[in-house]
Scaffold this active site. Structure first.
Site, PDB file in Angstrom:
ATOM      1  N   GLY A   1      -3.132  -5.567   7.755  1.00 17.28           N
ATOM      2  CA  GLY A   1      -3.488  -6.516   6.703  1.00 17.28           C
ATOM      3  C   GLY A   1      -2.279  -6.791   5.823  1.00 17.28           C
ATOM      4  O   GLY A   1      -1.128  -6.669   6.268  1.00 17.28           O
ATOM      5  N   SER A   2      -2.569  -7.129   4.575  1.00 17.23           N
ATOM      6  CA  SER A   2      -1.483  -7.534   3.674  1.00 17.23           C
ATOM      7  C   SER A   2      -0.836  -6.317   3.009  1.00 17.23           C
ATOM      8  O   SER A   2      -1.478  -5.277   2.823  1.00 17.23           O
ATOM      9  CB  SER A   2      -2.045  -8.456   2.589  1.00 17.23           C
ATOM     10  OG  SER A   2      -2.947  -7.720   1.778  1.00 17.23           O
TER      11      SER A   2
ATOM     12  N   GLU B   1       0.322  -1.841   9.638  1.00 12.06           N
ATOM     13  CA  GLU B   1       0.907  -3.017  10.307  1.00 12.06           C
ATOM     14  C   GLU B   1       0.710  -4.172   9.334  1.00 12.06           C
ATOM     15  O   GLU B   1      -0.406  -4.681   9.169  1.00 12.06           O
ATOM     16  CB  GLU B   1       0.203  -3.203  11.658  1.00 12.06           C
ATOM     17  CG  GLU B   1       0.206  -4.585  12.242  1.00 12.06           C
ATOM     18  CD  GLU B   1       1.538  -4.993  12.802  1.00 12.06           C
ATOM     19  OE1 GLU B   1       2.297  -5.646  12.060  1.00 12.06           O
ATOM     20  OE2 GLU B   1       1.801  -4.684  13.962  1.00 12.06           O
TER      21      GLU B   1
ATOM     22  N   CYS C   1       1.367 -12.280  11.516  1.00  8.50           N
ATOM     23  CA  CYS C   1       2.444 -11.580  10.809  1.00  8.50           C
ATOM     24  C   CYS C   1       3.796 -11.791  11.476  1.00  8.50           C
ATOM     25  O   CYS C   1       4.826 -11.682  10.823  1.00  8.50           O
ATOM     26  CB  CYS C   1       2.124 -10.101  10.700  1.00  8.50           C
ATOM     27  SG  CYS C   1       1.714  -9.359  12.293  1.00  8.50           S
TER      28      CYS C   1
HETATM   29  P1  ADP Z   1      -6.574 -10.620   4.227  1.00 12.79           P
HETATM   30  O1  ADP Z   1      -6.345 -11.228   2.886  1.00 12.79           O
HETATM   31  O2  ADP Z   1      -5.698 -11.163   5.269  1.00 12.79           O
HETATM   32  O3  ADP Z   1      -8.009 -10.510   4.654  1.00 12.79           O
HETATM   33  P2  ADP Z   1      -6.271  -8.043   3.114  1.00 12.79           P
HETATM   34  O4  ADP Z   1      -5.102  -7.166   3.260  1.00 12.79           O
HETATM   35  O5  ADP Z   1      -6.559  -8.582   1.771  1.00 12.79           O
HETATM   36  O6  ADP Z   1      -6.047  -9.167   4.166  1.00 12.79           O
HETATM   37  O7  ADP Z   1      -7.586  -7.315   3.584  1.00 12.79           O
HETATM   38  C1  ADP Z   1      -7.631  -6.637   4.776  1.00 12.79           C
HETATM   39  C2  ADP Z   1      -8.777  -5.659   4.755  1.00 12.79           C
HETATM   40  O8  ADP Z   1      -8.695  -4.818   3.625  1.00 12.79           O
HETATM   41  C3  ADP Z   1     -10.167  -6.274   4.717  1.00 12.79           C
HETATM   42  O9  ADP Z   1     -10.958  -5.583   5.669  1.00 12.79           O
HETATM   43  C4  ADP Z   1     -10.672  -5.992   3.333  1.00 12.79           C
HETATM   44  O10 ADP Z   1     -12.047  -5.764   3.335  1.00 12.79           O
HETATM   45  C5  ADP Z   1      -9.938  -4.718   2.982  1.00 12.79           C
HETATM   46  N1  ADP Z   1      -9.717  -4.548   1.549  1.00 12.79           N
HETATM   47  C6  ADP Z   1      -9.251  -5.445   0.682  1.00 12.79           C
HETATM   48  N2  ADP Z   1      -9.159  -4.905  -0.554  1.00 12.79           N
HETATM   49  C7  ADP Z   1      -9.578  -3.618  -0.456  1.00 12.79           C
HETATM   50  C8  ADP Z   1      -9.717  -2.520  -1.365  1.00 12.79           C
HETATM   51  N3  ADP Z   1      -9.412  -2.632  -2.652  1.00 12.79           N
HETATM   52  N4  ADP Z   1     -10.167  -1.349  -0.887  1.00 12.79           N
HETATM   53  C9  ADP Z   1     -10.478  -1.209   0.400  1.00 12.79           C
HETATM   54  N5  ADP Z   1     -10.378  -2.200   1.301  1.00 12.79           N
HETATM   55  C10 ADP Z   1      -9.934  -3.392   0.899  1.00 12.79           C
END
Ligand code: ADP
Length: 493
Positions: free
Chosen positions: A238-239, A260, A294
Site C-alpha cells: 500500500g502507501s 511493498e 507502484c
Molecule cells: P490506498 O490508498 O491505495 O488504498 P492505503 O495505503 O491507504 O492504500 O491503504 C491500504 C490498506 O491499508 C487498506 O486495506 C486499508 O484498509 C488499510 N489501512 C488504511 N489506514 C489504516 C490504518 N490506520 N490502520 C490499519 N489499516 C489501515
C-alpha cells in the site's frame, strides 16, 4: 458457484474463514464499479471479532501446514495455477468491473500469477538449512529454516489479483498460514477470489482466510494483527503514508513487517538508445493500468539530442490508446479508482502548468477516465516533478538532459527507490549506471514494469523492504540453530 457477479447482478460476499464462507450477517458495505458507480458487490463489513476468528483458524491450521510434505504442497500450488489459467476470462471481467483494469493489464497479472504459483510449487524443495562449522570438538551445528506462524496480509486494490497472490503464496509456500485483509475498494480481486481458487485447489481449511472490512473500520479490524501473539509477521502492500502508521504500531508490538510501497520510477534514455523501443517501453511502463501501479514510470530523462523526436513519437503512440470501459478488450485506459485520484492528478497537472510547464498531450478527463498526460519543460519544483510524492495516475514528466551522470543523480533525488530503467545500445554503459542506482530493481532496455514471477521485486528507502520470488524465504522464515555435542564439555567454572 462463484463470487464473480453476472452481468446485471451484483455479488453478496462474506468472509472466508477456516475453509468456509461465513454466514452473511451484520452490516455490509458497497463495492462500486469505478467507471460508473454501478453496484458490483455488497461485502461483509467485518469486525475485530471476525478477524480474531480468522487468526485463530490460521493458528490452528499452522502445525499441519508447516509439516506437510513438499510434494503434497506442490500438488496444491500446481492445481491452483491451473484454475487461474482456466478462469482467465472471468477473472479479466472481475478486474475490469471492480478495479477498472484493462484486459491487457489483467491478462498480464493472470499470467504472472499462475507462473508464480508454479514457481512457488517447487520452493518446498529448496535447501532447508546449512551445516555449520563449530570450534568445539565433537560438536555439530546446523541451521534450519522454520516458518514463522500466521502471516497477516493487507492487499491493495491496484494490481489486486497479482499482488494478493504474492501476499498469500509467498508465506504459504514457506510453511506459514495466512489471514488477508483486502482493500475495501476491490475485496473480490484482492483476496476473496483467491479464497475461492485455493479452496477449489484443495488447500486445507484455515491455511488461508480472508476478512473484509468497510472503509473506516480498517484500524480497529487490523488491530487484531498487532495484538495477537499468533501473528508473527505483517505483510503490507500500500502507501508509505499508511505504512508509517502501521510501522509505528508494529514497533510497539515488536512485529516483523514486510512492506511493498510506492515508487517514483525514472527512465533514462541515453543518446545511443533505440528510439522506437524507448517509446514502446515508456508507453507501457507509464500508462499500464492508467499509471496506478507502484512500478509505473513517473519521469523520463532523455538525452537532449533525442528529446524532441522522442516526445513527438511518444505523444503519437499514447494518443492512439483507446480510452473508456475496460470491459471492452480494445480499451487500454480505463477509469481511475476514485474521484480523489482524478482530483489529485488534475491538481498536479494544473500546478505544473501554472509554473510554466508545456502540456504535450492529455490534461483532460471524462468522468474518472483521465487521458494519458505528458508534460515537458516542467520546472523542478512542480509537485509532479520533485519525486517527493508519487502521482498515482497517468501523468508522465519528460526532462531533457545534457549529461547522463547528472541525470542519474537527479533521478535519485527522491525518497523512493523501487524501479528504474535505462535505455541504451551500450550495455556496458547501462550496467555502469545501473550499479550506481539506489533502487530495488534496475532494468536495462526494458520498462520499469518488467516483472517476472521468478524475479525478486521490492524496494529500498521509502519503497519498503522485502522481496518476492524465492528470496522471500528471508522474509517469511526464521533460522533455527541446533547444536549437538558429544564428549565432555569444557567449562570455566
Ligand atoms: P490506498 O490508498 O491505495 O488504498 P492505503 O495505503 O491507504 O492504500 O491503504 C491500504 C490498506 O491499508 C487498506 O486495506 C486499508 O484498509 C488499510 N489501512 C488504511 N489506514 C489504516 C490504518 N490506520 N490502520 C490499519 N489499516 C489501515
Amino acid at each position: 458457484m462463484t463470487i464473480i457477479p453476472d452481468a446485471g447482478r451484483h455479488s453478496v460476499t462474506t468472509h472466508f474463514i477456516d475453509g468456509a464462507w461465513t454466514t452473511a450477517s451484520g452490516p455490509t458495505f458497497d463495492v462500486r464499479n469505478p467507471l460508473d458507480d454501478s453496484l458490483v458487490a455488497e461485502s461483509a463489513a467485518g469486525s475485530a471479532s471476525d478477524m480474531q476468528t480468522a487468526v485463530d483458524a490460521a493458528a490452528r491450521a499452522f502445525p499441519a501446514w508447516a509439516g506437510m510434505a513438499p510434494g503434497e504442497r506442490q500438488r496444491l500450488f500446481l492445481a491452483a495455477a491451473d484454475i487461474v489459467d482456466r478462469r482467465h476470462d472471468e477473472l479479466v471481467r472481475l478486474m475490469a468491473i471492480e478495479g477498472g483494469a484493462s484486459r491487457a493489464f489483467s491478462s498480464f497479472q493472470i499470467r504472472l500469477s499462475s507462473a508464480m504459483l508454479r514457481q512457488a510449487a517447487g520452493w518446498g524443495y529448496l535447501p532447508a538449512g546449512d551445516v555449520l562449522r563449530s570450534d568445539v570438538p565433537g560438536r555439530t551445528a546446523f541451521v534450519t529454516r522454520k516458518p514463522l506462524g500466521v502471516v497477516a496480509g493487507f492487499t491493495p486494490w491496484n494490481g489486486a489479483f497479482y499482488l494478493a497472490w504474492r501476499t498469500f503464496l509467498l508465506p504459504l509456500a514457506f510453511g506459514n498460514t495466512t489471514v488477508i485483509k483486502p482493500s475495501e475498494l476491490a475485496p473480490m480481486s484482492a483476496g476473496l477470489i483467491h479464497a475461492e481458487i485455493l479452496a477449489e485447489a484443495g488447500f486445507p481449511p484455515g491455511s488461508f482466510n480472508v476478512v473484509t472490512n468497510a472503509p473506516g473500520d480498517a484500524a480497529s479490524v487490523a488491530e487484531v494483527f498487532f495484538e495477537s501473539p499468533d501473528v508473527r509477521c505483517i505483510n503490507f502492500t500500500g502507501s508509505d503514508k499508511t505504512a508509517r502508521i502501521l510501522g509505528e504500531r508494529a514497533g510497539r508490538a515488536l512485529k516483523r513487517m514486510v512492506l511493498e510501497l510506492g515508487g517514483f520510477n525514472p527512465v533514462l534514455i541515453l543518446d545511443d538508445a533505440d528510439l522506437e523501443e524507448s517509446v514502446k517501453a515508456v508507453t507501457f511502463g507509464a500508462f499500464l493500468h492508467q499509471g496506478q501501479v507502484c512500478m509505473n514510470a513517473r519521469k523520463v530523462y532523455v538525452d537532449r539530442s533525442l528529446h524532441d523526436e522522442f516526445v513527438e513519437r511518444l505523444v503519437a503512440r499514447v494518443e492512439s490508446l483507446a480510452l473508456g470501459d475496460p470491459v471492452d478488450p480494445a480499451v487500454i485506459i480505463g477509469p481511475l479508482i476514485t474521484d480523489a485520484a482524478v482530483e489529485q492528478i488534475q491538481a498536479r497537472v494544473q500546478d505544473a502548468l501554472d509554473r510554466g510547464a508545456t502540456l504535450a498531450t492529455g490534461g483532460r478527463h471524462e468522468g474518472r477516465v483521465y487521458a494519458p498526460t505528458i508534460l515537458t519543460h516542467v520546472p523542478k519544483d512542480a509537485i509532479c516533478s520533485t519525486g517527493a510524492d508519487e502521482t498515482f495516475g497517468p501523468l508522465l514528466v519528460i526532462e531533457a538532459f545534457d549529461d547522463a551522470d547528472t541525470a542519474m543523480r537527479d533521478a535519485q533525488a527522491t525518497p523512493y527507490g523501487l524501479s528504474a530503467s535505462i535505455m541504451t545500445a551500450d550495455r556496458g554503459r547501462g550496467l555502469d549506471l545501473a550499479a550506481r542506482f539506489d533502487a530495488g530493481i534496475v532494468h536495462i532496455n526494458a520498462p520499469t514494469m518488467a516483472s517476472e514471477a521468478a524475479l525478486p521485486v521490492g524496494g529500498v528507502k521509502d519503497s519498503g523492504w522485502g522481496r518476492s520470488g524465492h528470496y522471500a524465504v528471508e522474509d517469511f522464515t526464521e533460522v533455527r540453530l541446533t547444536t549437538m555435542s558429544s564428549g565432555p564439555g569444557r567449562y570455566p567454572f
